[in-house]
Scaffold this motif. Structure first.
Motif, PDB file in Angstrom:
ATOM      1  N   VAL A  30     -37.110   4.120 -67.445  1.00  0.00           N
ATOM      2  CA  VAL A  30     -36.362   3.705 -68.627  1.00  0.00           C
ATOM      3  C   VAL A  30     -35.931   4.927 -69.436  1.00  0.00           C
ATOM      4  CG1 VAL A  30     -36.528   2.520 -70.852  1.00  0.00           C
ATOM      5  CG2 VAL A  30     -37.449   1.429 -68.791  1.00  0.00           C
TER       6      VAL A  30
ATOM      7  N   ALA B 125     -33.036   6.667 -67.796  1.00  0.00           N
ATOM      8  CA  ALA B 125     -31.777   5.933 -67.953  1.00  0.00           C
ATOM      9  C   ALA B 125     -31.198   6.101 -69.347  1.00  0.00           C
ATOM     10  CB  ALA B 125     -32.013   4.458 -67.656  1.00  0.00           C
TER      11      ALA B 125
ATOM     12  N   LYS C 201     -32.254   3.448 -75.686  1.00  0.00           N
ATOM     13  CA  LYS C 201     -33.432   2.904 -75.017  1.00  0.00           C
ATOM     14  C   LYS C 201     -33.645   1.426 -75.337  1.00  0.00           C
ATOM     15  CE  LYS C 201     -38.491   3.342 -74.961  1.00  0.00           C
ATOM     16  NZ  LYS C 201     -39.662   3.993 -75.581  1.00  0.00           N
TER      17      LYS C 201
ATOM     18  N   ILE D 170     -31.539  -0.838 -73.187  1.00  0.00           N
ATOM     19  CA  ILE D 170     -32.023  -0.893 -71.804  1.00  0.00           C
ATOM     20  C   ILE D 170     -33.262  -1.777 -71.730  1.00  0.00           C
ATOM     21  CG2 ILE D 170     -32.964   0.443 -69.892  1.00  0.00           C
ATOM     22  CD1 ILE D 170     -31.293   2.819 -70.903  1.00  0.00           C
TER      23      ILE D 170
ATOM     24  N   THR E 189     -31.454   1.323 -62.462  1.00  0.00           N
ATOM     25  CA  THR E 189     -30.688   2.277 -63.262  1.00  0.00           C
ATOM     26  C   THR E 189     -29.211   2.272 -62.908  1.00  0.00           C
ATOM     27  OG1 THR E 189     -31.234   4.023 -61.655  1.00  0.00           O
ATOM     28  CG2 THR E 189     -32.667   3.815 -63.587  1.00  0.00           C
TER      29      THR E 189
ATOM     30  N   PHE F 246     -27.031   0.596 -65.634  1.00  0.00           N
ATOM     31  CA  PHE F 246     -26.872   1.314 -66.901  1.00  0.00           C
ATOM     32  C   PHE F 246     -26.075   2.604 -66.729  1.00  0.00           C
ATOM     33  CE2 PHE F 246     -30.545  -1.418 -67.282  1.00  0.00           C
ATOM     34  CZ  PHE F 246     -30.242  -2.084 -68.454  1.00  0.00           C
TER      35      PHE F 246
END
Length: 259
Positions: free
Chosen positions: A168, A171, A180, A183, A231, A234
C-alpha cells in the motif's frame, strides 16, 4: 489489465481457494455449524455472505482491526468503509473498533498460512451464536503477499481479511500517486465485497458478470474488477475516486438479503 497479469491473478485466486478449503466448509446460511451449534469463523470467503447481508441472525456488525507498526489505517479509509457497509447490509449498527497495534511479523513477505497464524495470535473477538453481534477481522501487515507481491489485500476466511501495508505504501509513493487513504478505502471495500459473496461466491449472480476463474466482476469501473486488489489499478486506472459497485453486483447483494 494484460493477459499475463490477468492469468497470474486467476492462478492466485485458485491457489487461495484450494489452500483455504481445508480450513472450513459450512452449508448453513445462518453461519452456525449444526453439529456444534457454534458460529464458524474459519470457512471460505463468501460462505457467510447471507449472514452479513441480513439481520435475521445478527443485527449488529463489529469489525476488529490489528495493524503492524507504522501501518495504522487512515480514519478516512475506515469512515468510507463504514459508509459502504451501512449502504449494503441490513444491520442496526455497524461498528469499527479503534485499530490496535500488534507486533511486527518480521517484514518481508507473508504467506496465507502465516496470515492465519497471526490471526490466531492477535484476534480477540469471535462471533457467539447466542449473541447479537457478527464479528469481522482485519489484519494489516508490514510486508508483502508471498504468493503475488503486487496484491494489496486478500479475503482468506469468511470473516477475515488481510492487507499488505508495504505494498500500500509503495502504491501511494511517488509523484502523482493517489493518496494512501484512497487506496486503503478502495481495497478495504473490495475485500469486504468478497466477504459479502461477490462475485458469484456466496451471493449468487443474477446476471452474467463473473470473470472466468475468479470471483470478480467483468464490468469496467466496478469496485469488484480484478485489478482493484492489485497495484496495477492504482498505477494505471485510478482517477482518485473509490469505485462504486456496478448495478449487477448490487443486484446480487439485494437478491441475497442485502440493500
Amino acid at each position: 489489465m494484460g493477459i499475463i497479469k490477468r492469468y497470474h491473478l486467476v492462478v492466485l485466486c485458485i491457489a487461495l481457494i484450494l489452500s483455504l478449503a481445508a480450513y472450513g466448509c459450512l452449508d448453513s446460511p445462518s453461519g452456525i455449524d449444526e453439529n456444534t451449534n457454534q458460529f464458524v469463523s474459519t470457512a471460505t470467503p463468501g460462505t457467510s455472505a447471507e449472514v452479513f447481508l441480513n439481520d435475521s441472525s445478527f443485527a449488529r456488525l463489529e469489525l476488529e482491526i490489528d495493524y503492524m507498526p507504522e501501518h495504522e489505517p487512515s480514519q478516512q479509509a475506515l469512515d468510507s468503509l463504514k459508509s459502504f457497509l451501512q449502504a449494503r447490509v441490513y444491520k442496526s449498527e455497524v461498528v469499527i473498533n479503534t485499530p490496535t497495534e500488534v507486533e511486527s511479523g518480521g517484514g518481508g513477505t507473508y504467506s496465507a498460512d502465516e496470515i492465519r497464524s497471526f490471526e490466531e495470535e492477535y484476534r480477540d473477538n469471535y462471533t457467539d451464536s447466542r449473541g447479537n453481534t457478527l464479528h469481522a477481522y482485519f489484519l494489516i501487515t508490514d510486508g508483502k503477499f508471498q504468493e503475488q507481491d503486487n496484491v494489496l489485500g486478500i479475503a482468506y476466511f469468511n470473516t477475515s481479511m488481510a492487507f499488505f501495508g508495504e505494498t500500500v505504501e509503495e502504491a501511494a509513493s511517488g509523484i502523482g500517486a493517489p493518496p494512501k487513504e484512497k487506496i486503503e478505502g478502495t481495497v478495504f471495500q473490495h475485500e469486504f465485497g468478497h466477504i459479502l459473496g461477490l462475485v458469484g461466491n456466496g451471493s449468487p449472480t443474477q446476471s452474467d458478470h463473473k470473470t472466468a476463474g475468479s470471483a470478480h466482476c467483468t464490468a469496467d469501473g466496478c469496485l469488484m474488477e480484478p485489478s482493484v486488489e492489485t497495484t496495477d489499478f492504482f498505477a494505471n486506472l485510478f482517477d482518485g475516486s473509490i469505485p462504486d459497485l456496478d448495478a449487477q453486483c448490487i443486484a446480487d447483494l439485494q437478491a441475497n438479503g442485502g440493500k
